[in-house]
Structures are given as C-alpha cells and as structure tokens.
Write a protein that holds these residues in place. Structure first.
Motif, short mmCIF file in Angstrom:
data_model
loop_
_atom_site.label_atom_id
_atom_site.label_comp_id
_atom_site.label_asym_id
_atom_site.label_seq_id
_atom_site.Cartn_x
_atom_site.Cartn_y
_atom_site.Cartn_z
N ASP A 112 -6.92 10.56 70.07
CA ASP A 112 -7.02 9.47 71.06
C ASP A 112 -7.69 8.23 70.47
O ASP A 112 -8.57 7.63 71.09
CB ASP A 112 -7.81 9.95 72.30
CG ASP A 112 -7.05 10.96 73.15
OD1 ASP A 112 -7.63 11.48 74.11
OD2 ASP A 112 -5.87 11.22 72.83
N VAL A 113 -7.25 7.86 69.28
CA VAL A 113 -7.69 6.66 68.54
C VAL A 113 -9.09 6.80 67.95
O VAL A 113 -9.29 6.49 66.77
CB VAL A 113 -7.64 5.38 69.41
CG1 VAL A 113 -8.25 4.18 68.67
CG2 VAL A 113 -6.22 5.06 69.84
N SER A 114 -10.07 7.24 68.78
CA SER A 114 -11.45 7.15 68.31
C SER A 114 -12.33 8.35 68.66
O SER A 114 -13.54 8.29 68.47
CB SER A 114 -12.09 5.89 68.90
OG SER A 114 -12.06 5.94 70.32
N LYS A 115 -11.73 9.41 69.18
CA LYS A 115 -12.55 10.56 69.58
C LYS A 115 -12.60 11.61 68.47
O LYS A 115 -11.60 11.84 67.78
CB LYS A 115 -11.98 11.17 70.87
CG LYS A 115 -12.04 10.22 72.05
CD LYS A 115 -11.41 10.81 73.28
CE LYS A 115 -11.43 9.80 74.43
NZ LYS A 115 -10.71 10.30 75.61
N ARG A 116 -13.76 12.22 68.34
CA ARG A 116 -13.94 13.25 67.31
C ARG A 116 -13.94 14.64 67.92
O ARG A 116 -14.67 14.88 68.90
CB ARG A 116 -15.28 13.06 66.58
CG ARG A 116 -15.29 12.08 65.45
CD ARG A 116 -16.62 12.14 64.71
NE ARG A 116 -17.76 12.15 65.60
CZ ARG A 116 -18.31 11.06 66.10
NH1 ARG A 116 -17.82 9.89 65.79
NH2 ARG A 116 -19.36 11.16 66.90
N PRO A 117 -13.16 15.57 67.33
CA PRO A 117 -13.26 16.96 67.80
C PRO A 117 -14.65 17.51 67.51
O PRO A 117 -15.35 17.02 66.61
CB PRO A 117 -12.20 17.68 66.96
CG PRO A 117 -11.30 16.62 66.44
CD PRO A 117 -12.16 15.40 66.30
N SER A 118 -15.01 18.53 68.26
CA SER A 118 -16.28 19.20 68.03
C SER A 118 -16.35 19.68 66.58
O SER A 118 -15.39 20.25 66.05
CB SER A 118 -16.39 20.38 68.99
OG SER A 118 -17.53 21.14 68.70
N GLY A 119 -17.48 19.42 65.93
CA GLY A 119 -17.68 19.90 64.57
C GLY A 119 -17.32 18.90 63.49
O GLY A 119 -17.64 19.13 62.32
N VAL A 120 -16.64 17.83 63.85
CA VAL A 120 -16.30 16.80 62.86
C VAL A 120 -17.47 15.83 62.73
O VAL A 120 -18.02 15.35 63.73
CB VAL A 120 -15.02 16.05 63.26
CG1 VAL A 120 -14.77 14.85 62.33
CG2 VAL A 120 -13.82 17.00 63.22
N SER A 121 -17.81 15.52 61.50
CA SER A 121 -18.95 14.65 61.23
C SER A 121 -18.80 13.28 61.90
O SER A 121 -17.69 12.72 61.96
CB SER A 121 -19.09 14.46 59.72
OG SER A 121 -20.03 13.46 59.41
N ASN A 122 -19.92 12.72 62.35
CA ASN A 122 -19.88 11.39 62.95
C ASN A 122 -19.72 10.29 61.90
O ASN A 122 -19.74 9.10 62.22
CB ASN A 122 -21.11 11.14 63.83
CG ASN A 122 -22.41 11.24 63.05
OD1 ASN A 122 -22.42 11.38 61.83
ND2 ASN A 122 -23.52 11.21 63.77
N ARG A 123 -19.57 10.70 60.65
CA ARG A 123 -19.23 9.71 59.61
C ARG A 123 -17.77 9.27 59.72
O ARG A 123 -17.38 8.27 59.12
CB ARG A 123 -19.47 10.31 58.22
CG ARG A 123 -20.92 10.70 57.96
CD ARG A 123 -21.14 11.18 56.52
NE ARG A 123 -20.37 12.38 56.18
CZ ARG A 123 -19.27 12.37 55.44
NH1 ARG A 123 -18.80 11.24 54.93
NH2 ARG A 123 -18.65 13.51 55.18
N PHE A 124 -16.99 10.02 60.49
CA PHE A 124 -15.58 9.67 60.71
C PHE A 124 -15.46 8.91 62.03
O PHE A 124 -15.95 9.35 63.07
CB PHE A 124 -14.73 10.94 60.78
CG PHE A 124 -14.58 11.66 59.48
CD1 PHE A 124 -15.56 12.52 59.03
CD2 PHE A 124 -13.45 11.47 58.68
CE1 PHE A 124 -15.44 13.18 57.81
CE2 PHE A 124 -13.31 12.12 57.48
CZ PHE A 124 -14.31 12.99 57.04
N SER A 125 -14.80 7.76 61.97
CA SER A 125 -14.59 6.99 63.19
C SER A 125 -13.21 6.35 63.16
O SER A 125 -12.63 6.13 62.09
CB SER A 125 -15.66 5.91 63.36
OG SER A 125 -15.62 5.00 62.29
N GLY A 126 -12.67 6.07 64.33
CA GLY A 126 -11.34 5.50 64.42
C GLY A 126 -11.32 4.31 65.36
O GLY A 126 -12.17 4.19 66.25
N SER A 127 -10.34 3.43 65.13
CA SER A 127 -10.19 2.26 65.98
C SER A 127 -8.73 1.83 65.96
O SER A 127 -7.91 2.36 65.21
CB SER A 127 -11.09 1.11 65.50
OG SER A 127 -10.72 0.72 64.18
#
Lengths: 121, 110
Positions: free
Chosen positions: B52-67
C-alpha cells in the motif's frame, strides 16, 4: 511459520505439458488466495495467474501470455496448489514461484523458493 | 502493457540511504495506492517489505520506507547494511491486468 514448497519443475520440449505443485503450511490454506509468479532468466518478475479461495468463489484469472494454456487448481484437503502448463513455449522458461495473494493488502505476502521450468528442444 | 521501469542498479555505502524509483503510468502506479516492494536475495524466497505504497509488514525494519508521487513510486532504505544487498522489485495493481512488476533493481552495498 508460513512455508510454501514448490515442486514439479524440469526440462520439457516445446508443445509439452508440465504440472507444478506447491505444498503450503503454517496458515489456513483454504482461506487463502494464491498466485503463481515467474521469473525468466535475466528478467524481472511476472504475475502468471491467481485462484481465489472457495469461499470467495474459487475463480481463476491469468495473465495474457498464458491464458488458455495454463490452469490453476487447489486441493484444500492437501494444502496444495497446482499449476497445469500446456502447449509450453520456449518463452515460458522461468523459475515459477508460488505465493499467497492477500486481497486485503493487495500484495504477495509469502513466497516459496521457486521451481525451474526449462522449455527447450 | 510494459513492466514498470526501475533503474538496473543502485549502490551505497553502509550507513547511507538509497532510493529506488519505480515509474509506471496513469493505469497502474498513478491510479492506485497499491504499490508493493519485494526484496529478493539470491537463492532465497522473495520477501514483501512494503505494501500500500508506504506500509511495512510486521517484522520489516523501519529503515525501509515507501512513497509515491504521480506515476512514480519510491523505496528508500536508510542506514544501509550489508544484509540489504539484494534485488528489489516494485509491483502495482493495474486493474484488468491485475498486477504489474518492475524489472528489478540490484542494490550493491559497497
């Protein structure tokens, strides 16, 4: 832990057929929508086809390049997904991945490690 | 319909940030907020890192981001680590053709 294990790949001649299987564990398979995604050598990923859960109608959809040649089925009693590939072409050569296809997040949230299909004379 | 367009390769040093672009059309990326990103390490199963463009699944590092802006989506990885080295693929819902993938981007951590 979710696991998807594909099998059935191999070498087949153009015009031949092959059936891939994917055994699922770690989630309620019967509730899941499932897709097949492939990756040709040196190329990107390509969605192949999808089957919905029986609760949601159990219908299938396919990408244009495989429509009419490939079918997808499922045996919920065996937690197994199938991809029947007929009239194979050299351009169907690829690693085929089994994936869960989550309609809530419109993403492929779990993947198997893939099985290689080579179509060559 | 052609695949979404990604750069073939990007690189960065440990600790740096990198951004991978994914350009589509008004029929896919531009029309739906349904872009996902997948990390694929050699010999491993691909892994969903953004949906959904910018949401992270559980367990994925917050170093990953989308826009997303217009017809282009982006994946940013901050604080690069050696373990981030992989191929990254974007994917967009595309209506009647269902899901369209990008050609993939090879990330090298120098």
């Amino acid at each position: 832990e979710v696991q998807l294990v594909e099998s059935g790949g191999g070498l087949v001649k153009p015009g031949g057929s092959l059936r891939l299987s994917c055994v699922a564990s770690g989630f309620t398979f019967s509730n899941a929508w499932m897709s097949w995604v492939r990756q040709a050598p040196g190329k990107g990923l390509e969605w192949v086809g999808r089957i919905k859960s029986k609760t949601d109608g159990g219908t299938t959809d396919f990408a244009a390049p495989v429509k009419g040649r490939f079918t997808i089925s499922r045996d919920d009693s065996k937690n197994t997904l199938y991809l029947q590939m007929n009239s194979l072409k050299t351009e169907d050569t690829a690693v085929y991945y089994c994936t869960t296809d989550n309609p809530v997040i419109t993403s492929f949230d779990y993947w198997g490690q893939g099985t290689l299909v080579t179509v060559s004379s | 319909q052609s695949a979404l367009t990604q750069p073939a390769s990007v690189s960065g040093s440990p600790g740096q940030s990198i951004t991978i672009s994914c350009t589509g059309t008004s029929s896919d990326v531009g029309n739906y907020n349904l872009v996902s990103w997948y990390q694929h390490r050699p010999g491993k199963a691909p892994k969903l890192v953004i949906y959904d463009v910018s949401k992270r699944p559980s367990g994925v590092s917050n170093r990953f981001s989308g826009s997303k802006s217009g017809n282009t989506a982006s994946l940013t990885i901050s604080g690069l680590q050696a373990e981030d080295e992989a191929d990254y693929y974007c994917c967009s819902y595309a209506g009647i053709t269902y899901m369209m993938f990008g050609g993939g981007t090879k990330l090298t951590v120098l």
